[in-house]
Design a protein around this motif. Structure first.
Motif: not given
Length: 485
Positions: A162-170
């Motif tokens: 669902l998320l691309t690489p590199g998306i920060w948790a915050g």
């Protein structure tokens, strides 16, 4: 004697032309020196300690007019969309439309469907609550009053990442880092897919603020821990989805005369869409026997009831590029992966970008990326390569569509000026810079086309990293380019 005149005239013309050429060359060199001095001054005064890469090219020849660390690789942020969009126009075409289809699989008798209802998504970022309502009406028109079976979301067009690489948790709570599935909805015509709009409004002092959700809460839960305070007090309200949960927490103080609005991401777009579809069915008077929503592939012999098509890509590029919509960029990458490499993954889509770059002789060995939106801090490219891309796409038959999607400096219309609508307001640049903005923590970028004071068009790319608030200095650099050229 008469025969010598033509030779003398030709000799004189040659001398004049050589003098003129030398004069033009000297003038160009003088301009370049002046430009170099002006830009160097801005870099040293305003961007000290930053990594900077700047390139200016002649639009017609592609010749390098100026470069400052032109080969230095910088995080492009949303300038990455310049490459994603070019590839999408080449591979998908400006007439490409996304489809979402409604199917049934079972027997209908006396208003009861003994079987399942399927919504099959293909990544349409423009799917809305109104489209779900239309699907419900299509079922009613078919005579269905009750569904004795499953309500199923088919999101198999894309993979499960669902998320691309590199998306920060915050960042995961916010619209610019929304999750991507093949079956998703957007709350309005900005098409921030995978989000809802949550607005808090001050009520009675000392009481909880009231909460408004657009379009529907779906499978999310509001946890209201906020308080309404007196007018004039500091607004400390926050609206965030707790990490890896369906809980949207509203906390802090909201003055009674204020409101606060956030675009909040859903945890899983498919389940959220199907939960909203259930509520729409209920509103339409259609009963169903299973409360749980399911995810599965649509059976091969299911009956097609209706299909919703998005606007063509040419039109979708306007909100996407003008407003720098990350979700649409990520959807385009996965769509290209599905259509060209038969797998709707980010990795397979990025392979398509690589191949397109090679096809127009871009040096892809020096362009690193792990998403199509520019959110990843692992992306890197030089201004030299970005400006080369901007030069080469001018030869494509879709270039006018591409050019028209770029934000226009100082144009107040959101769907014209976009992310440049409040920038570059000087008469030298207002309405004369057509460029893509980019920003990440410590990163500011701007690349595109500009009309200089001479009336000539130039290609430019200014990339800055390891410096906060660099957009003002970038605008000064662009103004200098426009003034000197």
């Amino acid at each position: 004697m008469k025969k010598k005149w033509p030779m003398m005239v030709m000799a004189w013309m040659l001398v004049v032309s050589m003098f003129s050429f030398q004069h033009v060359a000297q003038a160009e060199e003088a301009v370049e020196v002046t430009l170099s001095d002006s830009i160097t001054r801005i870099v040293e005064e305003k961007l000290a300690g930053a990594d900077v890469s700047i390139t200016v090219r002649d639009r017609h020849s592609g010749e390098m007019i100026y470069d400052y660390n032109g080969q230095t690789a910088i995080k492009p942020a949303s300038n990455m969309k310049l490459f994603t969009t070019a590839t999408a126009l080449e591979v998908l075409g400006k007439d490409y439309r996304f489809n979402t289809s409604l199917y049934i699989n079972g027997k209908l008798s006396n208003g009861v469907l003994k079987g399942d209802v399927y919504l099959k998504g293909q990544g349409d970022p423009t799917l809305s609550i109104e489209d779900l309502q239309q699907f419900a009406q299509e079922l009613k028109a078919k005579g269905i009053q009750k569904i004795d079976g499953r309500i199923v979301g088919d999101d198999k067009w894309f993979d499960n990442d669902l998320l691309t690489p590199g998306i920060w948790a915050g960042d995961e709570s916010y619209y610019y880092a929304a999750p991507i599935s093949a079956l998703t909805t957007s709350p309005n015509t900005d098409y921030d897919s995978g989000t809802i709009i949550v607005e808090a409004l001050g009520s009675a002092i000392g009481e909880l603020p009231s909460i408004k959700v657009t379009p529907k809460i779906g499978d999310l839960q509001i946890v209201n821990e906020a308080q309404t305070v007196e007018a004039g007090k500091t607004n400390t309200l926050t609206i965030e989805r707790s990490y890896k949960t369906n809980n949207i927490v509203v906390s802090g103080n909201l003055p009674i005369d204020k409101t606060k609005k956030e675009w909040v991401t859903v945890q899983h777009p498919t389940t959220h869409t199907m939960t909203m579809f259930q509520s729409v069915l209920t509103e339409a008077g259609i009963e169903y026997t299973k409360d749980k929503v399911f995810q599965a592939a649509t059976p091969k012999f299911a009956q097609l009831i209706a299909t919703k098509q998005s606007m063509p890509l040419e039109q979708l590029l306007i909100p996407y590029m003008k407003l720098s919509n990350n979700g649409i960029a990520d959807i385009l990458v996965k769509t290209m992966g599905r259509i060209i490499n038969h797998r709707g993954s980010t990795m397979d889509g990025l392979k398509v970008l690589q191949e397109y770059g090679k096809s127009i002789n871009i040096n892809m060995a020096d362009w690193r990326f792990e998403d199509g939106s520019g959110m990843s801090h692992e992306n890197s490219v030089s201004s030299l390569l970005l400006s080369d891309l901007l030069f080469k796409v001018q030869g494509e038959d879709w270039f006018t569509t591409y050019f028209n999607s770029l934000p226009v400096a100082a144009n107040a219309d959101r769907m014209v000026g976009g992310t440049l609508r409040t920038r570059l307001k000087d008469p030298l640049t207002a309405g004369k810079v057509y460029a893509k903005t980019g920003s990440l923590t410590g990163v500011s970028t701007l690349s595109g086309y500009l009309e200089a004071s001479s009336g000539q068009l130039y290609i430019f790319s200014v990339l800055v990293q390891n410096k906060s608030g660099a957009s003002t200095a970038i605008d000064e650099i662009v103004k200098e380019i426009a003034e000197e050229l």
